[in-house]
Motif scaffolding. Sequence first.
Motif, short mmCIF file in Angstrom:
data_model
loop_
_atom_site.label_atom_id
_atom_site.label_comp_id
_atom_site.label_asym_id
_atom_site.label_seq_id
_atom_site.Cartn_x
_atom_site.Cartn_y
_atom_site.Cartn_z
N VAL A 100 0.84 -1.20 0.00
CA VAL A 100 0.00 0.00 0.00
C VAL A 100 0.88 1.25 0.00
O VAL A 100 1.86 1.34 0.72
CB VAL A 100 -0.96 -0.01 1.22
N ARG A 101 0.52 2.19 -0.86
CA ARG A 101 1.19 3.49 -0.93
C ARG A 101 2.71 3.37 -1.09
O ARG A 101 3.48 4.06 -0.42
CB ARG A 101 0.84 4.34 0.30
N GLY A 102 3.11 2.45 -1.93
CA GLY A 102 4.52 2.34 -2.27
C GLY A 102 5.38 1.55 -1.32
O GLY A 102 6.57 1.36 -1.56
N SER A 103 4.81 1.07 -0.22
CA SER A 103 5.60 0.27 0.72
C SER A 103 4.88 -1.05 1.02
O SER A 103 3.70 -1.21 0.69
CB SER A 103 5.83 1.03 2.02
N GLU A 104 5.60 -1.97 1.62
CA GLU A 104 5.03 -3.28 1.93
C GLU A 104 5.03 -3.47 3.45
O GLU A 104 6.07 -3.39 4.09
CB GLU A 104 5.86 -4.38 1.26
N LYS A 105 3.84 -3.70 3.97
CA LYS A 105 3.68 -3.81 5.42
C LYS A 105 3.41 -5.25 5.82
O LYS A 105 2.60 -5.93 5.19
CB LYS A 105 2.52 -2.92 5.90
N LEU A 106 4.08 -5.68 6.88
CA LEU A 106 3.78 -6.98 7.48
C LEU A 106 2.50 -6.82 8.29
O LEU A 106 2.37 -5.87 9.06
CB LEU A 106 4.93 -7.41 8.39
N VAL A 107 1.53 -7.74 8.10
CA VAL A 107 0.25 -7.61 8.78
C VAL A 107 -0.21 -8.94 9.35
O VAL A 107 0.21 -10.02 8.91
CB VAL A 107 -0.85 -7.07 7.83
N SER A 108 -1.07 -8.85 10.35
CA SER A 108 -1.73 -10.03 10.91
C SER A 108 -3.23 -9.85 10.79
O SER A 108 -3.73 -8.72 10.77
CB SER A 108 -1.34 -10.24 12.37
N ILE A 109 -3.96 -10.96 10.70
CA ILE A 109 -5.42 -10.92 10.61
C ILE A 109 -5.99 -11.90 11.61
O ILE A 109 -5.54 -13.05 11.70
CB ILE A 109 -5.90 -11.25 9.19
N LYS A 110 -6.98 -11.43 12.40
CA LYS A 110 -7.61 -12.29 13.40
C LYS A 110 -9.09 -11.94 13.51
O LYS A 110 -9.51 -10.83 13.14
CB LYS A 110 -6.92 -12.14 14.75
N PRO A 111 -9.91 -12.86 14.04
CA PRO A 111 -11.34 -12.59 14.20
C PRO A 111 -11.59 -11.50 15.24
O PRO A 111 -10.84 -11.34 16.19
CB PRO A 111 -11.91 -13.93 14.69
N CYS A 112 -12.65 -10.74 15.01
CA CYS A 112 -13.08 -9.71 15.97
C CYS A 112 -14.59 -9.57 15.83
O CYS A 112 -15.07 -8.95 14.89
CB CYS A 112 -12.37 -8.40 15.68
N GLY A 113 -15.33 -10.17 16.77
CA GLY A 113 -16.78 -10.12 16.68
C GLY A 113 -17.26 -10.76 15.39
O GLY A 113 -16.87 -11.87 15.05
N LYS A 114 -18.06 -10.04 14.61
CA LYS A 114 -18.57 -10.56 13.35
C LYS A 114 -17.60 -10.33 12.19
O LYS A 114 -17.82 -10.81 11.08
CB LYS A 114 -19.91 -9.89 13.01
#
Length: 281
Positions: free
Chosen positions: A145-159
């Motif tokens: 995103v926006r010219g850079s690469e970010k390390l990200v995590s994804i987890k459940p949150c409610g719905k």
Amino acid sequence: MAARAYWQGQIRLALVSIPVEIYPATKSGASISFRQIHEPSGKPINYEKVVQGIGPVDRDEIVKGYELSKGNYVLLDDEEIEAAKVESRKTLELVQFVDAHEIDVFYFEKPYFVVPADDLADEAFIVLRDALRKAKKVGLGQLSVRGSEKLVSIKPCGKGLVLETLRYADEVRKAQSYFTEIPDDKPDKELLDLATQLIEKKSAPFDASEFHDRYVDAIKEIIDKKAKSKGKKVIEDVDEPAPSGKSNVIDLMAALKESVDGKGGKKKAPAKKSTSRKKSA
């Protein structure tokens, strides 16, 4: 949704692609910002680009430089920097899954809400969310995103899902270098028991609305009073707790016992100091 999407694209899990939209989960708080003012005229102070020994320079004479050593720079123009930017791919591929507790807290940077982009994405989105919840895992990937690469995590949150940007390994200092001087002594059992009782006594469900930035509140109050008093000083004295002359061990024991007994264990501090509150650990 009122907020503007931070990112739109697809989450990919093997051959499954889920169209999603990502929105900031946080907003600017009640922080106070100040401008520097020229007091005689009351006008704001502006900044101009100045080179030491030369003076003000035109904006088109300025380039970016990376300092290799003191006073030694590698110069880069905008085209070279632009060419190095990562292509903004519209796919976030989940490449690994880990237990949530495996990621140390200081790697987490900023949270975002993840929602299905349309009705057709709902089923796959719900399957991914519930599979993560059942496995008790967090998905990892890299978001371009926006010219850079970010390390990200994804987890459940409610719905829904929450995406959190993570810091890379070279952005985090090692804790051991700061904690080496802390002794390996075991605490006194009575002190430990008292501290544990106090923790249990003051335990409650987390509610962020119960906490406020008292500095910001105080500054706003001063600004409000000063606006009404047409610029007069309205600074008020703040009481500071008096230092205790007793030894640390005696004070710690007495303070813990007092707190457990209820004299110092209330959530909200009283308006005026009592002498018993002057004792310090």
